[in-house]
Design a protein around this motif. Structure first.
Motif, mmCIF file in Angstrom:
data_model
loop_
_atom_site.group_PDB
_atom_site.id
_atom_site.type_symbol
_atom_site.label_atom_id
_atom_site.label_comp_id
_atom_site.label_asym_id
_atom_site.label_seq_id
_atom_site.Cartn_x
_atom_site.Cartn_y
_atom_site.Cartn_z
ATOM 1 N N PRO A 69 -2.318 -15.003 1.060
ATOM 2 C CA PRO A 69 -2.305 -15.031 2.608
ATOM 3 C C PRO A 69 -1.425 -13.962 3.300
ATOM 4 C CG PRO A 69 -2.417 -17.170 1.667
ATOM 5 C CD PRO A 69 -2.129 -16.449 0.583
ATOM 6 N N ARG A 70 -0.239 -14.075 2.628
ATOM 7 C CA ARG A 70 0.718 -12.817 2.772
ATOM 8 C C ARG A 70 0.627 -11.796 1.808
ATOM 9 N NH1 ARG A 70 5.725 -16.629 4.631
ATOM 10 N NH2 ARG A 70 4.885 -17.140 6.785
ATOM 11 N N PRO A 71 -0.071 -10.635 2.142
ATOM 12 C CA PRO A 71 -0.025 -9.613 0.893
ATOM 13 C C PRO A 71 1.093 -9.186 0.372
ATOM 14 C CG PRO A 71 -0.824 -8.609 3.249
ATOM 15 C CD PRO A 71 -0.329 -10.120 3.185
ATOM 16 N N GLN A 72 1.283 -9.167 -1.271
ATOM 17 C CA GLN A 72 2.589 -8.441 -1.447
ATOM 18 C C GLN A 72 2.670 -7.113 -1.351
ATOM 19 O OE1 GLN A 72 1.249 -10.508 -4.939
ATOM 20 N NE2 GLN A 72 3.533 -11.471 -5.510
ATOM 21 N N PRO A 73 3.764 -6.235 -1.099
ATOM 22 C CA PRO A 73 3.849 -5.020 -0.804
ATOM 23 C C PRO A 73 3.193 -4.350 -2.022
ATOM 24 C CG PRO A 73 6.024 -5.866 -0.058
ATOM 25 C CD PRO A 73 5.052 -7.152 -0.903
ATOM 26 N N TRP A 74 3.443 -4.616 -3.158
ATOM 27 C CA TRP A 74 2.719 -3.680 -4.365
ATOM 28 C C TRP A 74 1.259 -3.729 -4.263
ATOM 29 C CZ3 TRP A 74 -0.855 -5.252 -8.014
ATOM 30 C CH2 TRP A 74 -0.864 -6.830 -8.225
ATOM 31 N N ARG A 75 0.872 -4.987 -3.723
ATOM 32 C CA ARG A 75 -0.844 -5.021 -3.600
ATOM 33 C C ARG A 75 -1.330 -4.023 -2.758
ATOM 34 N NH1 ARG A 75 -2.976 -9.260 -6.273
ATOM 35 N NH2 ARG A 75 -1.715 -10.979 -6.944
ATOM 36 N N VAL A 76 -0.500 -3.946 -1.283
ATOM 37 C CA VAL A 76 -0.953 -3.112 -0.415
ATOM 38 C C VAL A 76 -0.950 -1.511 -0.930
ATOM 39 C CG1 VAL A 76 -0.297 -2.280 1.858
ATOM 40 C CG2 VAL A 76 -0.279 -4.569 1.424
ATOM 41 N N ILE A 77 0.251 -1.208 -1.715
ATOM 42 C CA ILE A 77 0.332 -0.055 -2.078
ATOM 43 C C ILE A 77 -0.581 0.376 -3.052
ATOM 44 C CG2 ILE A 77 2.090 1.306 -3.648
ATOM 45 C CD1 ILE A 77 4.396 -0.330 -2.642
ATOM 46 N N ALA A 78 -1.027 -0.585 -4.113
ATOM 47 C CA ALA A 78 -2.191 -0.107 -4.801
ATOM 48 C C ALA A 78 -3.393 -0.129 -4.085
ATOM 49 C CB ALA A 78 -2.002 -1.446 -5.813
ATOM 50 N N ALA A 79 -3.626 -0.820 -3.099
ATOM 51 C CA ALA A 79 -4.954 -0.728 -2.275
ATOM 52 C C ALA A 79 -5.015 0.507 -1.535
ATOM 53 C CB ALA A 79 -4.745 -1.874 -1.219
ATOM 54 N N LEU A 80 -3.801 1.074 -1.083
ATOM 55 C CA LEU A 80 -3.785 2.322 -0.479
ATOM 56 C C LEU A 80 -4.258 3.511 -1.467
ATOM 57 C CD1 LEU A 80 -0.639 2.038 1.921
ATOM 58 C CD2 LEU A 80 -3.115 2.036 2.520
ATOM 59 N N ALA A 81 -3.516 3.473 -2.644
ATOM 60 C CA ALA A 81 -4.073 4.185 -3.477
ATOM 61 C C ALA A 81 -5.511 4.389 -4.003
ATOM 62 C CB ALA A 81 -3.187 4.076 -4.937
ATOM 63 N N LEU A 82 -5.940 3.068 -4.093
ATOM 64 C CA LEU A 82 -7.336 2.813 -4.260
ATOM 65 C C LEU A 82 -8.277 3.613 -3.144
ATOM 66 C CD1 LEU A 82 -7.781 -0.935 -5.705
ATOM 67 C CD2 LEU A 82 -8.206 1.491 -6.833
ATOM 68 N N LEU A 83 -7.933 3.352 -1.952
ATOM 69 C CA LEU A 83 -8.576 4.193 -0.937
ATOM 70 C C LEU A 83 -8.358 5.625 -0.959
ATOM 71 C CD1 LEU A 83 -7.518 1.639 2.069
ATOM 72 C CD2 LEU A 83 -9.749 1.618 0.788
ATOM 73 N N ALA A 84 -7.462 6.095 -1.536
ATOM 74 C CA ALA A 84 -7.158 7.540 -1.483
ATOM 75 C C ALA A 84 -8.511 7.912 -2.573
ATOM 76 C CB ALA A 84 -5.952 7.854 -1.889
ATOM 77 N N LEU A 85 -8.327 7.096 -3.837
ATOM 78 C CA LEU A 85 -9.425 7.439 -4.742
ATOM 79 C C LEU A 85 -10.845 7.534 -4.046
ATOM 80 C CD1 LEU A 85 -8.052 5.385 -7.916
ATOM 81 C CD2 LEU A 85 -8.183 7.985 -7.478
ATOM 82 N N ALA A 86 -11.200 6.261 -3.175
ATOM 83 C CA ALA A 86 -12.215 6.370 -2.338
ATOM 84 C C ALA A 86 -12.505 7.624 -1.563
ATOM 85 C CB ALA A 86 -12.391 4.917 -1.545
ATOM 86 N N THR A 87 -11.451 8.269 -0.963
ATOM 87 C CA THR A 87 -11.523 9.512 -0.277
ATOM 88 C C THR A 87 -11.913 10.597 -1.041
ATOM 89 O OG1 THR A 87 -9.943 8.442 1.442
ATOM 90 C CG2 THR A 87 -10.498 10.699 1.573
ATOM 91 N N VAL A 88 -11.257 10.659 -2.232
ATOM 92 C CA VAL A 88 -11.907 11.890 -3.042
ATOM 93 C C VAL A 88 -13.467 11.545 -3.694
ATOM 94 C CG1 VAL A 88 -9.367 12.532 -3.434
ATOM 95 C CG2 VAL A 88 -10.814 11.028 -5.001
ATOM 96 N N THR A 89 -13.742 10.544 -3.220
ATOM 97 C CA THR A 89 -15.042 10.228 -3.805
ATOM 98 C C THR A 89 -16.244 10.697 -2.552
ATOM 99 O OG1 THR A 89 -14.598 8.543 -5.424
ATOM 100 C CG2 THR A 89 -16.836 8.560 -4.541
ATOM 101 N N ARG A 90 -15.465 10.020 -1.461
ATOM 102 C CA ARG A 90 -16.326 10.390 -0.003
ATOM 103 C C ARG A 90 -15.473 10.519 0.943
ATOM 104 N NH1 ARG A 90 -21.056 6.798 1.624
ATOM 105 N NH2 ARG A 90 -20.710 7.779 3.602
#
Length: 465
Positions: A144-165
């Motif tokens: 329910p309350r996202p841990q900071p490390w999870r948000v950090i990892a999610a942003l890195a995954l979204l960056a990987l998505a960006t270099v895909t599209r």
């Protein structure tokens, strides 16, 4: 694990596996989208970024190259598709009060939609792009309350998505706002995303001498050609050559049509196209928005259509027959046969095998999520946000962004609609079953470490004294 408590989902999952088995048996080794598929394959073989699009998917193909099998690529993609369905189900069971059959129903469109399965069987970037986004959302919403490390990892995954599209880039900003992890974690997340994007830009610079992601201003220019009025724009002489004349065409036609104004340009097409598109949007912002929105709502029609004419969608279905590879150059001076042979040691032209392919074609006549049902899912998600069920906000915002942004900046294409489905299903399930909660940006303080919290209290007390 109590199997009985997941019976409905296991049935849906088994059906999803069976449908993907029909695809693997019926269309060997993969389906191809000319010439984009071969551009990705060429980039993966040569390990060079593409100039017209990001090459994250090419790196995925390169990672699977040691298997020397295009069939292994499609099987891996089908497994990733099944994994997205599992993510939807597990996340809804963890975060909501939905019954088991309700969570299974929410995952069904991801597992059983024939166009999702076709996209998994296609050598294209969209499946990997979607999976990275679903993984990022799962990380953020796991608690329910996202841990900071999870948000950090999610942003890195979204960056990987960006270099895909590249359409993934605005999702980084959306995630940062809606899953605010606190200033320190936000900065760390931005640095992680920046490292991914910056590393790709450096790779791009090594090949082309400029920093970029591999996008094309010509696509945005073609979008503006569907509404641009040079009488309102008053373009300078060097841009006037790009003004539309004659009957309006579909946006992609302005790129490929021999009579298109872009074909008359000598010199840097990208620079002129970018300047023209910028002027058109600034001069006619309302027309720009209305044109994109008008096309985007085609996603909600009962029958899929080929842009821009009404009719059944034919580009992304399992076909009755497939044309053999031709000697025509596919990418980087090589034919499709040469590229596929370099990847797996033998030609990769699609072979249609019956009766498996016929069974899948029979299923695809009705086995997909109809447009009005997608609209219902998005409305349910919106209702959950209004009802302060904030867990639904992130996947709903992602779904809306991915639905409306491509028609605004490029063109409508049902291939761009399919990635919306798992996010819309998640948003609807969380809207129906998650409890009301505080907005995510207000919960960042709950993630502050105890010593930091005590320090903040002490400072506040000293200031009040």
């Amino acid at each position: 694990m109590n199997v009985r408590s997941h019976r409905a989902f296991l049935i849906v999952l088994a059906l999803g596996v069976a449908l993907r088995g029909l695809a693997v048996l019926g269309y060997r080794p993969a389906l191809w989208f000319w010439a984009d598929s071969f551009s990705y394959l060429s980039s993966g073989l040569d390990l060079r970024p593409l100039e017209s699009r990001p090459s994250g998917y090419s790196l995925f193909l390169r990672a699977l190259f040691p298997l020397h099998s295009l069939a292994a690529v499609t099987i891996a993609q089908h497994l990733i598709g099944l994994g997205m369905g599992v993510c939807v189900y597990v996340l809804l069971r963890r975060r909501t009060r939905l019954p088991e059959w309700g969570a299974a129903l929410a995952a069904a469109p991801v597992l059983l939609d024939v166009h999702q399965i076709q996209l998994e069987h296609l050598v294209m970037a969209d499946l990997l792009f979607t999976a990275l986004i679903v993984a990022a959302v799962t990380l953020v919403l796991w608690r329910p309350r996202p841990q900071p490390w999870r948000v950090i990892a999610a942003l890195a995954l979204l960056a990987l998505a960006t270099v895909t599209r590249t359409v993934g880039l605005p999702l980084i900003a959306v995630a940062l706002v809606l899953a605010w992890p606190g200033r320190r974690a936000a900065l760390t997340g931005l640095l992680a995303a920046g490292a991914v994007l910056g590393g790709y830009a450096v790779w791009f610079h090594g090949t082309y001498g400029s920093y970029g992601m591999g996008g094309s201003s010509v696509w945005l220019w073609s979008r503006t050609m569907t509404f641009a009025d040079c009488a309102k724009m008053d373009p300078p002489r060097e841009l006037a050559v790009l003004c539309p004349s004659g009957p309006r065409l579909a946006a992609p036609a302005y790129i490929w049509d021999p009579g298109s104004p872009i074909q008359k340009v000598k010199g840097d097409r990208e620079e002129l196209a970018g300047r023209f598109a910028s002027l058109a949007i600034r001069s006619q912002p309302v027309d720009f928005l209305l044109t994109g929105l008008h096309d985007a709502v085609w996603a909600f029609e009962w029958d899929r259509r080929v842009y821009p004419s009404p009719g059944p969608q034919s580009a992304y279905v399992f076909p009755d027959s497939v044309r053999p590879f031709t000697p025509k150059v596919a990418s980087a001076g090589r034919t499709a046969t040469q590229l596929t042979t370099a990847y797996q040691g033998s030609p990769g032209a699609t072979k249609v095998a019956e009766p498996w392919a016929g069974l899948l074609r029979l299923y695809q006549q009705q086995g997909f999520l109809r447009g009005p049902l997608l609209a219902v899912l998005l409305l349910i998600g919106l209702g959950g946000v209004v009802a302060r069920r904030w867990a639904a906000l992130l996947p709903w915002a992602f779904a809306v962004t991915l639905l409306f942004l491509p028609p605004l900046i490029a063109a409508f294409d049902h291939r761009y609609v399919v990635p919306v489905v798992p996010l819309a299903c998640l948003a609807a399930g969380l809207a129906l079953g998650a409890p009301a909660s505080a907005p995510p940006w207000r919960s960042a303080a709950a993630n502050v470490q105890p010593d930091e919290r005590r320090k903040s209290v002490a400072l506040n007390s000293a200031a009040n004294a």
